[in-house]
Design a protein around this motif. Structure first.
Motif, PDB file in Angstrom:
ATOM      1  N   ASP A   7       0.852  -1.187   0.000  1.00  0.00           N
ATOM      2  CA  ASP A   7       0.000   0.000   0.000  1.00  0.00           C
ATOM      3  C   ASP A   7       0.888   1.236   0.000  1.00  0.00           C
ATOM      4  N   PHE A   8       0.480   2.223  -0.784  1.00  0.00           N
ATOM      5  CA  PHE A   8       1.170   3.512  -0.834  1.00  0.00           C
ATOM      6  C   PHE A   8       0.241   4.619  -0.378  1.00  0.00           C
ATOM      7  N   VAL A  54      -6.479  12.996   3.944  1.00  0.00           N
ATOM      8  CA  VAL A  54      -6.746  11.556   3.840  1.00  0.00           C
ATOM      9  C   VAL A  54      -5.869  10.768   4.807  1.00  0.00           C
ATOM     10  N   HIS A  55      -4.546  10.980   4.751  1.00  0.00           N
ATOM     11  CA  HIS A  55      -3.645  10.114   5.517  1.00  0.00           C
ATOM     12  C   HIS A  55      -3.013  10.766   6.748  1.00  0.00           C
ATOM     13  N   LEU A 131     -11.649  -0.994   1.476  1.00  0.00           N
ATOM     14  CA  LEU A 131     -10.870  -1.658   2.516  1.00  0.00           C
ATOM     15  C   LEU A 131     -11.525  -1.494   3.893  1.00  0.00           C
ATOM     16  N   LYS A 132     -11.983  -0.297   4.179  1.00  0.00           N
ATOM     17  CA  LYS A 132     -12.632  -0.025   5.469  1.00  0.00           C
ATOM     18  C   LYS A 132     -13.892  -0.882   5.641  1.00  0.00           C
ATOM     19  N   HIS A 145      -5.739   4.285   6.016  1.00  0.00           N
ATOM     20  CA  HIS A 145      -4.916   5.251   5.278  1.00  0.00           C
ATOM     21  C   HIS A 145      -3.538   5.460   5.894  1.00  0.00           C
ATOM     22  N   ARG A 146      -3.033   4.443   6.569  1.00  0.00           N
ATOM     23  CA  ARG A 146      -1.613   4.379   6.903  1.00  0.00           C
ATOM     24  C   ARG A 146      -1.119   3.107   6.226  1.00  0.00           C
ATOM     25  N   ALA A 147      -0.028   3.235   5.496  1.00  0.00           N
ATOM     26  CA  ALA A 147       0.368   2.212   4.536  1.00  0.00           C
ATOM     27  C   ALA A 147       0.591   0.822   5.143  1.00  0.00           C
ATOM     28  N   GLY A 148       1.282   0.740   6.263  1.00  0.00           N
ATOM     29  CA  GLY A 148       1.531  -0.572   6.852  1.00  0.00           C
ATOM     30  C   GLY A 148       0.249  -1.247   7.305  1.00  0.00           C
TER      31      GLY A 148
END
Length: 184
Positions: A7-8, A54-55, A131-132, A145-148
């Motif tokens: 994920d980016f 967003v992130h 995803l949510k 919305h955090r990549a890891g």
């Protein structure tokens, strides 16, 4: 099942502006490692306010972070020889491709698959496949919305989908999802 979920998060609407990447490695259908890197994007110090909203990643969060080319070989080692899965894979594959192009790095031969496609085949009765929404449906808590965190939830949802579809090997994924698997 052996794959990596990726994920980016980006600083701007430019695909090469990755400011965070997360990779979750799955071996023998078990999550063995999740790693996240903050990245100083080429646009630094400029970040789009929309993307920040967003992130939540700010320019000062990445000011001392490596650039994509400085971490690529570590990322590549985690991805080597595996299927790459992402939620909305066209976006993440596009960011990866754009970052590689920006830094003049050779694009590896990687097959990738979108976990949205897997979810639609597995739970075709759901109203939404974000995803949510999938995480809520499967009672998986995470910081969206955090990549890891997103990469790990993508891996968990993919594993649940493979289980529901009775897919137990990468060869079976290739046969079952062959029209959905793309090349980077």
């Amino acid at each position: 099942m052996d794959f990596c979920a990726i994920d980016f998060e980006t600083a701007t609407n430019d695909r090469s502006s990755a400011c965070e990447v997360g990779i979750c490695v799955v071996e023998d259908s078990k999550i063995i490692e999740t790693k996240t890197w903050l990245i100083k994007p080429p646009s630094f110090p400029y970040f789009s306010q929309y993307n920040i909203d967003v992130h939540g990643i700010l320019p000062e969060d990445v000011k001392d972070s490596p650039t994509f080319d400085e971490i690529w070989y570590e990322i590549q080692d985690m991805m080597y020889g595996t299927l790459m899965i992402a939620h909305n894979a066209s976006f993440d594959a596009g960011v990866l491709r754009a970052c590689l192009n920006h830094y003049g790095i050779f694009t590896p031969k990687i097959d990738y698959l979108c976990s949205i496609q897997l979810a639609k085949k597995s739970w075709n009765y759901l109203p939404k496949y974000g995803l949510k929404h999938l995480a809520e449906y499967h009672q998986i808590k995470f910081k969206h919305h955090r990549a890891g965190a997103d990469a790990e939830v993508c891996a968990k949802i993919s594993l649940l989908a493979f289980e529901k579809l009775f897919i137990t090997s990468n060869e079976e994924v290739s046969d079952y999802m062959k029209l959905k698997i793309k090349k980077l």
